[in-house]
Write an enzyme that holds these catalytic residues in place. Structure first.
Site, PDB file in Angstrom:
ATOM      1  N   ASP A  30       0.838  -1.194   0.000  1.00 36.46           N
ATOM      2  CA  ASP A  30       0.000   0.000   0.000  1.00 36.46           C
ATOM      3  C   ASP A  30       0.881   1.256   0.000  1.00 36.46           C
ATOM      4  O   ASP A  30       1.919   1.308   0.663  1.00 36.46           O
ATOM      5  CB  ASP A  30      -0.920  -0.001   1.239  1.00 36.46           C
ATOM      6  N   ASN A  87     -13.091  -3.338   2.312  1.00 36.49           N
ATOM      7  CA  ASN A  87     -13.993  -2.222   2.577  1.00 36.49           C
ATOM      8  C   ASN A  87     -15.005  -2.086   1.440  1.00 36.49           C
ATOM      9  O   ASN A  87     -14.655  -2.290   0.276  1.00 36.49           O
ATOM     10  CB  ASN A  87     -13.195  -0.929   2.694  1.00 36.49           C
ATOM     11  N   GLY A  93     -15.448   2.645   4.073  1.00 27.71           N
ATOM     12  CA  GLY A  93     -14.151   3.294   3.886  1.00 27.71           C
ATOM     13  C   GLY A  93     -13.478   2.973   2.569  1.00 27.71           C
ATOM     14  O   GLY A  93     -12.264   3.160   2.427  1.00 27.71           O
ATOM     15  N   GLN A  94     -14.251   2.501   1.574  1.00 26.76           N
ATOM     16  CA  GLN A  94     -13.652   2.181   0.276  1.00 26.76           C
ATOM     17  C   GLN A  94     -13.335   3.453  -0.496  1.00 26.76           C
ATOM     18  O   GLN A  94     -14.177   4.348  -0.613  1.00 26.76           O
ATOM     19  CB  GLN A  94     -14.613   1.301  -0.546  1.00 26.76           C
ATOM     20  N   HIS A 100     -10.425  -5.155  -3.421  1.00 26.63           N
ATOM     21  CA  HIS A 100      -9.087  -5.524  -2.983  1.00 26.63           C
ATOM     22  C   HIS A 100      -9.165  -5.945  -1.532  1.00 26.63           C
ATOM     23  O   HIS A 100     -10.029  -5.484  -0.781  1.00 26.63           O
ATOM     24  CB  HIS A 100      -8.103  -4.356  -3.152  1.00 26.63           C
ATOM     25  N   LEU A 101      -8.245  -6.824  -1.169  1.00 26.00           N
ATOM     26  CA  LEU A 101      -8.158  -7.325   0.196  1.00 26.00           C
ATOM     27  C   LEU A 101      -6.916  -6.715   0.833  1.00 26.00           C
ATOM     28  O   LEU A 101      -5.815  -6.832   0.283  1.00 26.00           O
ATOM     29  CB  LEU A 101      -8.037  -8.854   0.151  1.00 26.00           C
ATOM     30  N   HIS A 102      -7.097  -6.044   1.967  1.00 26.82           N
ATOM     31  CA  HIS A 102      -5.958  -5.504   2.715  1.00 26.82           C
ATOM     32  C   HIS A 102      -5.398  -6.602   3.615  1.00 26.82           C
ATOM     33  O   HIS A 102      -6.156  -7.232   4.367  1.00 26.82           O
ATOM     34  CB  HIS A 102      -6.391  -4.359   3.639  1.00 26.82           C
TER      35      HIS A 102
HETATM   36  P1  5GP Z   1      -9.725   1.292   0.270  1.00 24.53           P
HETATM   37  O1  5GP Z   1      -9.779   2.591   1.034  1.00 24.53           O
HETATM   38  O2  5GP Z   1     -10.430   1.423  -1.069  1.00 24.53           O
HETATM   39  O3  5GP Z   1     -10.157   0.087   1.036  1.00 24.53           O
HETATM   40  O4  5GP Z   1      -8.192   1.024  -0.022  1.00 24.53           O
HETATM   41  C1  5GP Z   1      -7.511   1.662  -1.066  1.00 24.53           C
HETATM   42  C2  5GP Z   1      -6.041   1.635  -0.685  1.00 24.53           C
HETATM   43  O5  5GP Z   1      -5.278   1.923  -1.853  1.00 24.53           O
HETATM   44  C3  5GP Z   1      -5.654   2.650   0.371  1.00 24.53           C
HETATM   45  O6  5GP Z   1      -5.109   1.973   1.503  1.00 24.53           O
HETATM   46  C4  5GP Z   1      -4.631   3.533  -0.336  1.00 24.53           C
HETATM   47  O7  5GP Z   1      -3.587   3.934   0.510  1.00 24.53           O
HETATM   48  C5  5GP Z   1      -4.145   2.643  -1.459  1.00 24.53           C
HETATM   49  N1  5GP Z   1      -3.684   3.352  -2.639  1.00 24.53           N
HETATM   50  C6  5GP Z   1      -4.231   4.456  -3.225  1.00 24.53           C
HETATM   51  N2  5GP Z   1      -3.528   4.802  -4.312  1.00 24.53           N
HETATM   52  C7  5GP Z   1      -2.503   3.905  -4.423  1.00 24.53           C
HETATM   53  C8  5GP Z   1      -1.428   3.747  -5.361  1.00 24.53           C
HETATM   54  O8  5GP Z   1      -1.269   4.495  -6.313  1.00 24.53           O
HETATM   55  N3  5GP Z   1      -0.582   2.709  -5.147  1.00 24.53           N
HETATM   56  C9  5GP Z   1      -0.722   1.851  -4.081  1.00 24.53           C
HETATM   57  N4  5GP Z   1       0.163   0.869  -3.959  1.00 24.53           N
HETATM   58  N5  5GP Z   1      -1.733   1.972  -3.187  1.00 24.53           N
HETATM   59  C10 5GP Z   1      -2.595   2.975  -3.363  1.00 24.53           C
END
Ligand code: 5GP
Ligand code: ZN
Length: 114
Positions: A30, A87, A93-94, A100-102
Site C-alpha cells: 500500500d 472495505n 471506507g472504500q 481488494h483485500l488488505h
Molecule cells: P480502500 O480505502 O479502497 O479500502 O483502499 C484503497 C487503498 O489503496 C488505500 O489503503 C490507499 O492507501 C491505497 N492506494 C491508493 N492509491 C494507491 C497507489 O497508487 N498505489 C498503491 N500501492 N496503493 C494505493
C-alpha cells in the site's frame, strides 16, 4: 476498466512493484501503509465493490484470501496474527472502486475497528 487505478497497474500503464502475482491476482504494498505490513491483494478482473460479487466470483474471492494467508505466513506473521479486510462503499471506507483485500500485520490491531 477506464480510469481505474488498479486496472492501470494491472495493465502496466502505471508502474508498480508487485510482491506477488499469478493468473488471478496481483499484490502490492500500500502506498500509505497503516501497519508495518500493509499489502493489497487485487484481482486482475475489475469488480467495483463487494456489492457486485456474484456466485461466479467465488473462486476469485477465496483465492484472494488464500494469497493473503500465504503472504502473511511467508512474512512471518502467521503465529502472532494479522488482519484481512475488504472495505465496501462510503461507510466501509472504500476509496478505490476495484475490490481488494488488505493484509495488515506487524502490530496489534484494535477491535472494534474505528
Ligand atoms: P480502500 O480505502 O479502497 O479500502 O483502499 C484503497 C487503498 O489503496 C488505500 O489503503 C490507499 O492507501 C491505497 N492506494 C491508493 N492509491 C494507491 C497507489 O497508487 N498505489 C498503491 N500501492 N496503493 C494505493
Ligand atoms: Zn479496475
Amino acid at each position: 476498466m477506464a480510469n481505474c487505478l488498479f486496472c492501470k497497474i494491472i495493465d502496466g500503464e502505471i508502474p508498480a512493484t508487485l510482491v506477488y502475482e499469478d493468473d488471478t491476482v496481483i499484490a502490492l504494498n500500500d502506498i500509505n501503509p497503516q501497519a508495518p505490513t500493509h499489502i493489497l491483494i487485487v484481482p486482475r478482473q475489475h469488480i467495483d465493490t463487494l456489492n457486485h460479487l456474484t456466485e461466479a466470483d467465488t473462486f476469485i474471492v477465496g483465492h484472494m484470501v488464500q494469497v493473503g494467508q500465504k503472504l502473511a505466513n511467508q512474512l512471518g506473521h502467521a503465529a502472532k496474527g494479522y488482519r484481512l479486510v475488504m472495505n465496501c462503499n462510503a461507510d466501509g471506507g472504500q476509496t478505490v472502486f476495484h475490490i481488494h483485500l488488505h493484509l495488515f500485520a506487524g502490530r496489534q490491531f484494535a477491535w472494534p475497528p474505528g
